[in-house]
Write a protein that holds these residues in place. Structure first.
Motif, mmCIF file in Angstrom:
data_model
loop_
_atom_site.group_PDB
_atom_site.id
_atom_site.type_symbol
_atom_site.label_atom_id
_atom_site.label_comp_id
_atom_site.label_asym_id
_atom_site.label_seq_id
_atom_site.Cartn_x
_atom_site.Cartn_y
_atom_site.Cartn_z
ATOM 1 N N PHE A 189 0.835 -1.210 0.000
ATOM 2 C CA PHE A 189 0.000 0.000 0.000
ATOM 3 C C PHE A 189 0.869 1.260 0.000
ATOM 4 C CE2 PHE A 189 -2.268 3.404 2.169
ATOM 5 C CZ PHE A 189 -3.451 3.454 1.446
ATOM 6 N N VAL A 190 1.837 1.291 0.901
ATOM 7 C CA VAL A 190 2.727 2.455 0.984
ATOM 8 C C VAL A 190 3.506 2.619 -0.318
ATOM 9 C CG1 VAL A 190 4.780 3.388 2.148
ATOM 10 C CG2 VAL A 190 2.907 2.425 3.508
ATOM 11 N N ALA A 191 4.050 1.520 -0.841
ATOM 12 C CA ALA A 191 4.828 1.585 -2.087
ATOM 13 C C ALA A 191 3.964 2.043 -3.265
ATOM 14 C CB ALA A 191 5.443 0.224 -2.385
ATOM 15 N N GLU A 192 2.732 1.567 -3.310
ATOM 16 C CA GLU A 192 1.837 1.948 -4.407
ATOM 17 C C GLU A 192 1.510 3.434 -4.378
ATOM 18 O OE1 GLU A 192 -2.632 0.803 -6.070
ATOM 19 O OE2 GLU A 192 -1.730 -0.344 -4.445
ATOM 20 N N HIS A 193 1.352 3.990 -3.196
ATOM 21 C CA HIS A 193 0.953 5.392 -3.079
ATOM 22 C C HIS A 193 2.122 6.372 -2.992
ATOM 23 C CE1 HIS A 193 -2.854 3.412 -2.156
ATOM 24 N NE2 HIS A 193 -3.400 4.523 -2.605
ATOM 25 N N TRP A 194 3.246 5.955 -2.401
ATOM 26 C CA TRP A 194 4.342 6.880 -2.169
ATOM 27 C C TRP A 194 5.695 6.370 -2.660
ATOM 28 C CZ3 TRP A 194 0.734 5.835 1.799
ATOM 29 C CH2 TRP A 194 -0.213 6.836 1.954
ATOM 30 N N GLY A 195 5.738 5.210 -3.283
ATOM 31 C CA GLY A 195 6.983 4.675 -3.820
ATOM 32 C C GLY A 195 7.618 3.639 -2.895
ATOM 33 N N TRP A 196 8.450 2.780 -3.501
ATOM 34 C CA TRP A 196 9.047 1.681 -2.741
ATOM 35 C C TRP A 196 9.952 2.161 -1.620
ATOM 36 C CZ3 TRP A 196 14.303 0.931 -2.394
ATOM 37 C CH2 TRP A 196 15.117 1.544 -3.360
ATOM 38 N N ARG A 197 10.593 3.291 -1.799
ATOM 39 C CA ARG A 197 11.483 3.817 -0.760
ATOM 40 C C ARG A 197 10.706 4.148 0.516
ATOM 41 N NH1 ARG A 197 16.395 4.977 -3.273
ATOM 42 N NH2 ARG A 197 16.281 5.039 -5.536
ATOM 43 N N SER A 198 9.501 4.640 0.344
ATOM 44 C CA SER A 198 8.666 4.995 1.500
ATOM 45 C C SER A 198 8.314 3.783 2.350
ATOM 46 C CB SER A 198 7.384 5.686 1.032
ATOM 47 O OG SER A 198 7.693 6.901 0.403
ATOM 48 N N ALA A 199 8.214 2.608 1.751
ATOM 49 C CA ALA A 199 7.935 1.397 2.534
ATOM 50 C C ALA A 199 9.083 1.133 3.507
ATOM 51 C CB ALA A 199 7.731 0.200 1.604
ATOM 52 N N PHE A 200 10.322 1.321 3.062
ATOM 53 C CA PHE A 200 11.476 1.135 3.948
ATOM 54 C C PHE A 200 11.554 2.226 5.003
ATOM 55 C CE2 PHE A 200 12.731 -1.383 0.237
ATOM 56 C CZ PHE A 200 13.044 -2.576 0.869
ATOM 57 N N PHE A 201 11.209 3.457 4.625
ATOM 58 C CA PHE A 201 11.202 4.540 5.611
ATOM 59 C C PHE A 201 10.139 4.286 6.682
ATOM 60 C CE2 PHE A 201 12.557 7.457 1.879
ATOM 61 C CZ PHE A 201 13.887 7.085 2.029
ATOM 62 N N THR A 202 8.980 3.773 6.263
ATOM 63 C CA THR A 202 7.887 3.513 7.199
ATOM 64 C C THR A 202 8.261 2.426 8.201
ATOM 65 O OG1 THR A 202 6.248 4.175 5.547
ATOM 66 C CG2 THR A 202 5.466 2.789 7.365
ATOM 67 N N PHE A 203 8.739 1.285 7.705
ATOM 68 C CA PHE A 203 9.088 0.190 8.610
ATOM 69 C C PHE A 203 10.317 0.527 9.454
ATOM 70 C CE2 PHE A 203 5.955 -2.139 6.393
ATOM 71 C CZ PHE A 203 5.589 -3.162 7.254
ATOM 72 N N GLY A 204 11.295 1.184 8.855
ATOM 73 C CA GLY A 204 12.474 1.586 9.629
ATOM 74 C C GLY A 204 12.113 2.583 10.715
ATOM 75 N N GLY A 205 11.274 3.551 10.376
ATOM 76 C CA GLY A 205 10.838 4.543 11.361
ATOM 77 C C GLY A 205 10.038 3.905 12.489
ATOM 78 N N GLY A 206 9.174 2.954 12.148
ATOM 79 C CA GLY A 206 8.419 2.241 13.180
ATOM 80 C C GLY A 206 9.323 1.464 14.112
ATOM 81 N N GLY A 207 10.349 0.824 13.558
ATOM 82 C CA GLY A 207 11.303 0.086 14.383
ATOM 83 C C GLY A 207 12.110 0.996 15.295
ATOM 84 N N ILE A 208 12.485 2.161 14.793
ATOM 85 C CA ILE A 208 13.220 3.120 15.620
ATOM 86 C C ILE A 208 12.332 3.602 16.771
ATOM 87 C CG2 ILE A 208 14.213 5.448 15.654
ATOM 88 C CD1 ILE A 208 15.285 4.818 12.799
ATOM 89 N N ALA A 209 11.071 3.908 16.470
ATOM 90 C CA ALA A 209 10.134 4.328 17.529
ATOM 91 C C ALA A 209 9.995 3.233 18.586
ATOM 92 C CB ALA A 209 8.776 4.683 16.921
ATOM 93 N N LEU A 210 9.892 1.987 18.154
ATOM 94 C CA LEU A 210 9.798 0.875 19.101
ATOM 95 C C LEU A 210 11.077 0.743 19.922
ATOM 96 C CD1 LEU A 210 8.282 -1.541 20.285
ATOM 97 C CD2 LEU A 210 9.237 -2.926 18.434
ATOM 98 N N GLY A 211 12.224 0.875 19.288
ATOM 99 C CA GLY A 211 13.500 0.821 20.011
ATOM 100 C C GLY A 211 13.589 1.886 21.096
ATOM 101 N N LEU A 212 13.113 3.096 20.786
ATOM 102 C CA LEU A 212 13.110 4.169 21.781
ATOM 103 C C LEU A 212 12.134 3.857 22.917
ATOM 104 C CD1 LEU A 212 13.328 7.253 19.390
ATOM 105 C CD2 LEU A 212 15.164 6.201 20.737
ATOM 106 N N LEU A 213 11.006 3.261 22.591
ATOM 107 C CA LEU A 213 10.052 2.838 23.626
ATOM 108 C C LEU A 213 10.687 1.792 24.534
ATOM 109 C CD1 LEU A 213 7.195 2.765 24.892
ATOM 110 C CD2 LEU A 213 6.615 1.031 23.174
ATOM 111 N N LEU A 214 11.424 0.854 23.955
ATOM 112 C CA LEU A 214 12.089 -0.174 24.757
ATOM 113 C C LEU A 214 13.157 0.421 25.679
ATOM 114 C CD1 LEU A 214 12.431 -3.065 22.173
ATOM 115 C CD2 LEU A 214 10.947 -2.996 24.167
ATOM 116 N N ILE A 215 13.848 1.432 25.216
ATOM 117 C CA ILE A 215 14.815 2.111 26.086
ATOM 118 C C ILE A 215 14.085 2.691 27.284
ATOM 119 C CG2 ILE A 215 16.342 4.118 26.297
ATOM 120 C CD1 ILE A 215 17.145 3.639 23.351
ATOM 121 N N TRP A 216 12.966 3.310 27.047
ATOM 122 C CA TRP A 216 12.182 3.934 28.116
ATOM 123 C C TRP A 216 11.606 2.896 29.067
ATOM 124 C CZ3 TRP A 216 6.607 4.207 28.508
ATOM 125 C CH2 TRP A 216 6.168 5.006 29.549
ATOM 126 N N ARG A 217 11.122 1.772 28.528
ATOM 127 C CA ARG A 217 10.498 0.744 29.371
ATOM 128 C C ARG A 217 11.529 -0.176 29.971
ATOM 129 N NH1 ARG A 217 7.121 1.601 32.099
ATOM 130 N NH2 ARG A 217 6.435 -0.507 32.269
#
Length: 187
Positions: free
Chosen positions: A159-187
């Protein structure tokens, strides 16, 4: 009673957080296949070149996994998990910046595999240590995130790749993983 309740809460929170981590772990790996045709077209790569990216990824996983297991027995597992998530998530985002075969091999295969290989050898013993009487249930719930990650990333990445390009799919998943990593640091 309060300490026992706190330990009970922690072990299930730990499972939920590691479930999310494994979701991104597997989703990150699966989105490459979902956007493969767009990458091939955009970067003008041959099938053999794309196959090389996958081969280097799995070669790196095979080489790094024993190293990760060795270190997982000696280092702080929580820190390994957090470092792993942040490392592979940054590599995933950088995959979206790849301009050709070398960039894909560097970010997708070498860096991502280097980060992903450290997750499981640290996560499974950590879960097992906190789930003594519920170990099988906890490990099976954790394992189900593999399938959910692949399934959801197939849809979401496409869905992300279709609407915003294949690069955006990697930015989306990478950004989500970074947010989760920061949450884990906090928890």
């Amino acid at each position: 009673m309060n300490a026992a309740r706190s330990r009970l809460h922690f072990r299930w929170e730990l499972l939920a957080l590691l479930f999310c981590a494994f979701f991104f772990h597997q989703g990150d790996r699966a989105i490459f296949g979902v956007v493969l045709s767009a990458i091939k077209t955009d970067l003008r790569l041959a099938d053999s070149q794309l196959g090389l990216v996958g081969s280097v990824l799995f070669f790196m996983l095979a080489v790094m996994m024993p190293v990760a297991g060795y270190l997982g027995d000696r280092w702080n597992r929580k820190k390994i998990i957090i470092g792993s998530i942040l490392f592979w998530s940054v590599a995933t985002m950088c995959t979206g910046l790849a301009g050709g075969l070398v960039g894909l091999i560097l970010f997708r295969s070498i860096a991502t595999a280097g980060g992903e290989s450290f997750y499981a050898p640290a996560a499974y013993p950590l879960l097992a240590a906190h789930h003594t009487r519920t170990r099988a249930v906890a490990l099976s719930i954790h394992q189900s995130s593999l399938y959910i990650g692949v399934m959801v990333s197939g849809f979401l990445g496409g869905f992300v790749a279709e609407h915003w390009g294949w690069r955006s799919a990697f930015f989306t998943f990478g950004g989500g993983g970074i947010a989760l990593g920061l949450l884990l640091i906090w928890r």
